[in-house]
Design a protein around this motif. Structure first.
Motif, mmCIF file in Angstrom:
data_model
loop_
_atom_site.group_PDB
_atom_site.id
_atom_site.type_symbol
_atom_site.label_atom_id
_atom_site.label_comp_id
_atom_site.label_asym_id
_atom_site.label_seq_id
_atom_site.Cartn_x
_atom_site.Cartn_y
_atom_site.Cartn_z
ATOM 1 N N ALA A 1 -5.352 1.988 9.191
ATOM 2 C CA ALA A 1 -4.278 1.120 8.710
ATOM 3 C C ALA A 1 -3.208 1.029 9.784
ATOM 4 O O ALA A 1 -2.960 1.981 10.519
ATOM 5 C CB ALA A 1 -3.683 1.669 7.417
ATOM 6 N N ARG A 2 -2.549 -0.124 9.885
ATOM 7 C CA ARG A 2 -1.462 -0.308 10.837
ATOM 8 C C ARG A 2 -0.235 -0.850 10.123
ATOM 9 O O ARG A 2 -0.335 -1.503 9.082
ATOM 10 C CB ARG A 2 -1.898 -1.251 11.973
ATOM 11 C CG ARG A 2 -2.920 -0.620 12.894
ATOM 12 C CD ARG A 2 -3.388 -1.543 14.014
ATOM 13 N NE ARG A 2 -4.175 -0.768 14.974
ATOM 14 C CZ ARG A 2 -5.467 -0.493 14.826
ATOM 15 N NH1 ARG A 2 -6.114 -0.932 13.763
ATOM 16 N NH2 ARG A 2 -6.109 0.234 15.725
ATOM 17 N N SER A 3 0.915 -0.584 10.710
ATOM 18 C CA SER A 3 2.158 -1.062 10.132
ATOM 19 C C SER A 3 2.272 -2.576 10.325
ATOM 20 O O SER A 3 1.530 -3.184 11.106
ATOM 21 C CB SER A 3 3.353 -0.376 10.799
ATOM 22 O OG SER A 3 3.465 -0.796 12.147
ATOM 23 N N ALA B 1 -2.449 5.033 -2.481
ATOM 24 C CA ALA B 1 -3.674 4.237 -2.531
ATOM 25 C C ALA B 1 -4.324 4.135 -1.156
ATOM 26 O O ALA B 1 -5.550 4.260 -1.024
ATOM 27 C CB ALA B 1 -3.368 2.842 -3.067
ATOM 28 N N VAL B 2 -3.516 3.920 -0.118
ATOM 29 C CA VAL B 2 -4.083 3.814 1.223
ATOM 30 C C VAL B 2 -4.633 5.163 1.670
ATOM 31 O O VAL B 2 -5.702 5.250 2.290
ATOM 32 C CB VAL B 2 -3.030 3.285 2.222
ATOM 33 C CG1 VAL B 2 -3.549 3.388 3.651
ATOM 34 C CG2 VAL B 2 -2.692 1.833 1.902
ATOM 35 N N ALA B 3 -3.919 6.237 1.357
ATOM 36 C CA ALA B 3 -4.424 7.572 1.673
ATOM 37 C C ALA B 3 -5.741 7.827 0.950
ATOM 38 O O ALA B 3 -6.677 8.420 1.514
ATOM 39 C CB ALA B 3 -3.387 8.624 1.295
ATOM 40 N N GLN C 1 -4.794 -5.610 -3.887
ATOM 41 C CA GLN C 1 -4.348 -6.893 -3.353
ATOM 42 C C GLN C 1 -3.153 -6.749 -2.421
ATOM 43 O O GLN C 1 -2.823 -7.694 -1.708
ATOM 44 C CB GLN C 1 -3.995 -7.837 -4.510
ATOM 45 C CG GLN C 1 -5.194 -8.237 -5.354
ATOM 46 C CD GLN C 1 -4.772 -8.958 -6.624
ATOM 47 O OE1 GLN C 1 -3.881 -8.526 -7.360
ATOM 48 N NE2 GLN C 1 -5.395 -10.097 -6.877
ATOM 49 N N ARG C 2 -2.530 -5.578 -2.417
ATOM 50 C CA ARG C 2 -1.344 -5.370 -1.569
ATOM 51 C C ARG C 2 -1.651 -4.627 -0.280
ATOM 52 O O ARG C 2 -0.756 -4.482 0.560
ATOM 53 C CB ARG C 2 -0.268 -4.592 -2.345
ATOM 54 C CG ARG C 2 0.302 -5.323 -3.537
ATOM 55 C CD ARG C 2 1.562 -4.627 -4.041
ATOM 56 N NE ARG C 2 1.341 -3.255 -4.435
ATOM 57 C CZ ARG C 2 1.049 -2.851 -5.678
ATOM 58 N NH1 ARG C 2 0.927 -3.757 -6.635
ATOM 59 N NH2 ARG C 2 0.867 -1.579 -5.947
ATOM 60 N N ILE C 3 -2.865 -4.131 -0.101
ATOM 61 C CA ILE C 3 -3.130 -3.270 1.061
ATOM 62 C C ILE C 3 -3.716 -4.024 2.246
ATOM 63 O O ILE C 3 -4.064 -3.417 3.249
ATOM 64 C CB ILE C 3 -4.049 -2.092 0.680
ATOM 65 C CG1 ILE C 3 -5.403 -2.584 0.193
ATOM 66 C CG2 ILE C 3 -3.377 -1.186 -0.351
ATOM 67 C CD1 ILE C 3 -6.392 -1.459 -0.105
ATOM 68 N N MET C 4 -3.819 -5.353 2.135
ATOM 69 C CA MET C 4 -4.268 -6.161 3.251
ATOM 70 C C MET C 4 -3.186 -7.170 3.609
ATOM 71 O O MET C 4 -2.582 -7.786 2.736
ATOM 72 C CB MET C 4 -5.560 -6.901 2.912
ATOM 73 C CG MET C 4 -6.763 -6.012 2.736
ATOM 74 S SD MET C 4 -7.445 -5.454 4.326
ATOM 75 C CE MET C 4 -8.189 -6.979 4.910
ATOM 76 N N LEU D 1 -5.912 -4.054 7.274
ATOM 77 C CA LEU D 1 -5.380 -3.049 6.353
ATOM 78 C C LEU D 1 -3.978 -2.656 6.808
ATOM 79 O O LEU D 1 -3.775 -2.311 7.973
ATOM 80 C CB LEU D 1 -6.298 -1.837 6.332
ATOM 81 C CG LEU D 1 -5.914 -0.695 5.371
ATOM 82 C CD1 LEU D 1 -6.058 -1.151 3.930
ATOM 83 C CD2 LEU D 1 -6.800 0.527 5.630
ATOM 84 N N ILE D 2 -3.000 -2.710 5.898
ATOM 85 C CA ILE D 2 -1.613 -2.460 6.270
ATOM 86 C C ILE D 2 -1.146 -1.083 5.819
ATOM 87 O O ILE D 2 -1.492 -0.616 4.719
ATOM 88 C CB ILE D 2 -0.672 -3.558 5.703
ATOM 89 C CG1 ILE D 2 0.731 -3.414 6.290
ATOM 90 C CG2 ILE D 2 -0.662 -3.551 4.184
ATOM 91 C CD1 ILE D 2 1.635 -4.592 6.002
ATOM 92 N N GLU D 3 -0.385 -0.435 6.697
ATOM 93 C CA GLU D 3 0.258 0.831 6.352
ATOM 94 C C GLU D 3 1.421 0.495 5.414
ATOM 95 O O GLU D 3 2.303 -0.275 5.766
ATOM 96 C CB GLU D 3 0.778 1.509 7.617
ATOM 97 C CG GLU D 3 1.200 2.946 7.429
ATOM 98 C CD GLU D 3 0.017 3.890 7.275
ATOM 99 O OE1 GLU D 3 -0.020 4.579 6.243
ATOM 100 O OE2 GLU D 3 -0.845 3.929 8.165
ATOM 101 N N PRO D 4 1.461 1.044 4.207
ATOM 102 C CA PRO D 4 2.506 0.663 3.252
ATOM 103 C C PRO D 4 3.905 1.043 3.743
ATOM 104 O O PRO D 4 4.091 2.037 4.449
ATOM 105 C CB PRO D 4 2.147 1.449 1.986
ATOM 106 C CG PRO D 4 0.735 1.848 2.165
ATOM 107 C CD PRO D 4 0.518 2.004 3.639
ATOM 108 N N ASP D 5 4.881 0.219 3.376
ATOM 109 C CA ASP D 5 6.265 0.569 3.632
ATOM 110 C C ASP D 5 6.624 1.795 2.811
ATOM 111 O O ASP D 5 6.163 1.961 1.669
ATOM 112 C CB ASP D 5 7.195 -0.594 3.250
ATOM 113 C CG ASP D 5 6.946 -1.825 4.104
ATOM 114 O OD1 ASP D 5 6.591 -1.642 5.284
ATOM 115 O OD2 ASP D 5 7.091 -2.940 3.594
#
Length: 281
Positions: A224-226, A206-208, A270-273, A194-198
């Motif tokens: 989530a990580r950067s 969405a991640v929050a 589809q963008r959060i991984m 899981l990626i921390e969004p830019d």
């Protein structure tokens, strides 16, 4: 697996499981009513989340195809494998390399019960019950040491597992470092996370929201990580370029050697991984 009364020993059919929810999202049958209810609760808040599970599985399949075909890897160690479903690691790898050996590991008892069923169908597949956050339990396992040849390259997979750590943020990096230290030269590390969004990407909300879904439900501990933090999990291995003329980098899973052109923009799930594949020199 709809009969809660006949649940395998050690399995609580009235408490949702990450592995069983993931199985449900992929259309599997190894889940209980509590898992389906938890999935329905998540869908109400984030209807696209099933797309994240499907993209993660598609990334895994593409990575295994690359490793078995172009990299010539014939040994795979799947850490935190989850429930057997369509297109498992051994199925993908052995279509290309019939001699490919696979060891699956997971700490979940229900995964253990289904994992052992794999052994009945495939002599080159093994399963152990172990926790990825205790690397010695996997690396020093007699099954792992004897089934795999530690003088030849091995592909180690951490696919959608490392973001479930509940402790300090740096702990997953220690896990991957220990695995890499023990792996022979030429081995590969596959990670999705899981990626921390830019900032300004539009995915922060969405991640929050996903964090809140997890925090208030029966599942816990998603971090989530950067992009740079995910890159650090590879510890200087040689990242495989994610596409033609692309620089080696951690990318969103849809961008890692897709099977064809993306005909429409990726949705938020589809963008959060993100993830990648790295080779140990």
């Amino acid at each position: 697996m709809s009969d809660e009364l006949n649940a395998p020993p050690g399995v609580d059919p009235y408490r949702a499981s990450v592995a069983r929810i993931y199985d449900y999202l992929l259309g599997g049958k190894d889940n209980y009513e509590v898992d389906r209810q938890e999935a329905a609760r998540i869908f109400e808040k984030m209807p696209e989340l099933a797309d994240a599970a499907r993209e993660n599985r598609a990334f895994l399949i593409r990575a295994i195809r690359f490793l078995a075909t172009n990299a010539g890897v014939t040994q795979f160690l799947d850490c935190g494998s989850g429930l057997p479903t369509a297109e498992n690691v051994h199925q993908v790898a052995q279509r290309i390399r019939p001699e490919a050996k696979v060891v699956y590991s997971d700490y979940d008892p229900i995964v253990a019960a289904n994992g052992r069923a794999l052994l009945e169908d495939n002599s080159l597949t093994r399963y152990i019950q172990a926790d990825i956050y205790e690397p010695g339990g996997i690396l020093d396992s007699e099954v792992v040491r004897s089934h795999l040849n530690w003088d030849e390259p091995i592909a180690v997979l951490f696919v959608a597992t490392l973001h479930h750590h509940k402790g300090e943020r740096g702990r997953p990096a220690e896990v991957t470092a220990e695995f890499l230290d023990r792996l022979p030269s030429g081995s590969y590390l596959v990670i999705s996370h899981l990626i921390e969004p830019d900032e300004g990407s539009g995915d922060e909300e969405a991640v929050a929201q996903l964090r809140e879904i997890v925090r208030t439900g029966s599942l816990r501990g998603v971090v989530a990580r950067s992009r740079s933090e995910i890159r650090e999990l590879f510890h200087g291995t040689e990242l495989v370029p994610p596409g033609p003329d692309a620089a080696p980098e951690v990318v969103t899973l849809t961008d890692w050697w897709p099977d064809g052109p993306l005909l429409k923009p990726a949705n938020v799930a589809q963008r959060i991984m993100a993830g990648g594949v790295g080779r140990k020199p």
